[in-house]
Design an enzyme around this catalytic site. Structure first.
Site, PDB file in Angstrom:
ATOM      1  N   GLU A 251       0.846  -1.196   0.000  1.00  0.00           N
ATOM      2  CA  GLU A 251       0.000   0.000   0.000  1.00  0.00           C
ATOM      3  C   GLU A 251       0.882   1.246   0.000  1.00  0.00           C
ATOM      4  OE1 GLU A 251      -2.946   2.492   3.018  1.00  0.00           O
ATOM      5  OE2 GLU A 251      -2.644   0.342   3.363  1.00  0.00           O
TER       6      GLU A 251
ATOM      7  N   ARG B  34      -0.065  10.352   0.440  1.00  0.00           N
ATOM      8  CA  ARG B  34       0.189  11.443   1.394  1.00  0.00           C
ATOM      9  C   ARG B  34       1.337  12.333   0.950  1.00  0.00           C
ATOM     10  NH1 ARG B  34       0.200   7.982   7.057  1.00  0.00           N
ATOM     11  NH2 ARG B  34      -1.670   6.751   6.616  1.00  0.00           N
TER      12      ARG B  34
ATOM     13  N   THR C 269      -4.827   5.837   1.686  1.00  0.00           N
ATOM     14  CA  THR C 269      -5.273   7.199   1.984  1.00  0.00           C
ATOM     15  C   THR C 269      -6.051   7.763   0.797  1.00  0.00           C
ATOM     16  OG1 THR C 269      -3.171   7.419   3.200  1.00  0.00           O
ATOM     17  CG2 THR C 269      -4.599   9.322   3.163  1.00  0.00           C
TER      18      THR C 269
ATOM     19  N   LYS D 152     -11.256  -2.093   6.067  1.00  0.00           N
ATOM     20  CA  LYS D 152     -10.104  -1.672   6.876  1.00  0.00           C
ATOM     21  C   LYS D 152     -10.637  -1.212   8.233  1.00  0.00           C
ATOM     22  CE  LYS D 152      -6.536   1.954   7.007  1.00  0.00           C
ATOM     23  NZ  LYS D 152      -5.742   2.887   6.186  1.00  0.00           N
TER      24      LYS D 152
END
Length: 205
Positions: free
Chosen positions: A38, A42, A66, A126
């Site tokens: 992953e 960001r 994200t 998640k």
């Protein structure tokens, strides 16, 4: 791939400042037995990093984390992401992730959020922020009333806590950063990353 939850017991959660680190990092993680990676959206380097791994490390299954907006979904798909992970969800984001055709993990931290997604046919989730939201005790309490829900706990999960999470019936994998320490990234210590990845991969038995 129908679910990212079944690829490995641990999904490395990676924040990259330099896309030039993406390929050697991904090779180290794959060599260590962790193919699902992953890359969090960001940093300005994130999309370039996903694209580099998608083209340069065929054994890796690289995804975007994200993911906050439909635009994030479109951008991740465009550079070759193979799965999507968000810290939470909205109806618009859920529609965009579903419309992408990719496996996705929307984030939840409560029973009500989980139930709302189950109503929409989403069972792979998640759990974030895992430790702050109740940790293993909370997830254990959800297993009986919500047996269809499967979780990837992320947030405060480390090598010491991971085995307790992975012992739960509703946790096929966890997400964490401990196998990609920032110091190792700065120094290009890929052998260390591969060693930590092998240790993490062994947590699945």
């Amino acid at each position: 791939m129908t679910s990212v939850l079944d690829l490995a017991p641990v999904i490395p959660v990676v924040v990259l400042e330099d896309a030039g680190d993406a390929v050697p990092l991904a090779r180290a993680l794959v060599d260590g037995g962790l193919p699902a990676i992953e890359i969090t959206l960001r940093t300005p380097a994130a999309l370039d990093a996903i694209q580099a791994i998608a083209h340069g490390v065929p054994d890796a299954v690289v995804g975007a984390g994200t993911v906050l907006t439909p635009d994030n979904v479109a951008a991740a798909v465009a550079v070759g992401a193979r799965f999507l992970i968000s810290p939470g969800w909205t109806d618009r984001l859920l529609d965009a992730m579903r419309g992408s055709g990719l496996p996705f993990l929307p984030g939840v931290s409560t029973a009500s959020e989980t139930m709302a997604l189950l109503e929409r046919g989403v069972t792979d989730l998640k759990f974030f922020p895992a430790e702050a939201a109740g940790g293993t005790a909370y997830l254990r309490s959800l297993a009986s009333p919500l047996p269809r829900a499967r979780f990837c706990p992320t947030g405060g999960v480390d090598a010491a806590r991971a085995p307790e999470y992975l012992a739960l019936p509703n946790v096929p994998c966890v997400g964490g950063t401990w196998m990609v320490p920032q110091r190792a990234l700065r120094e290009g210590a890929w052998d260390e990353v591969a060693k930590l990845a092998r240790e993490a991969a062994s947590l699945g038995g």
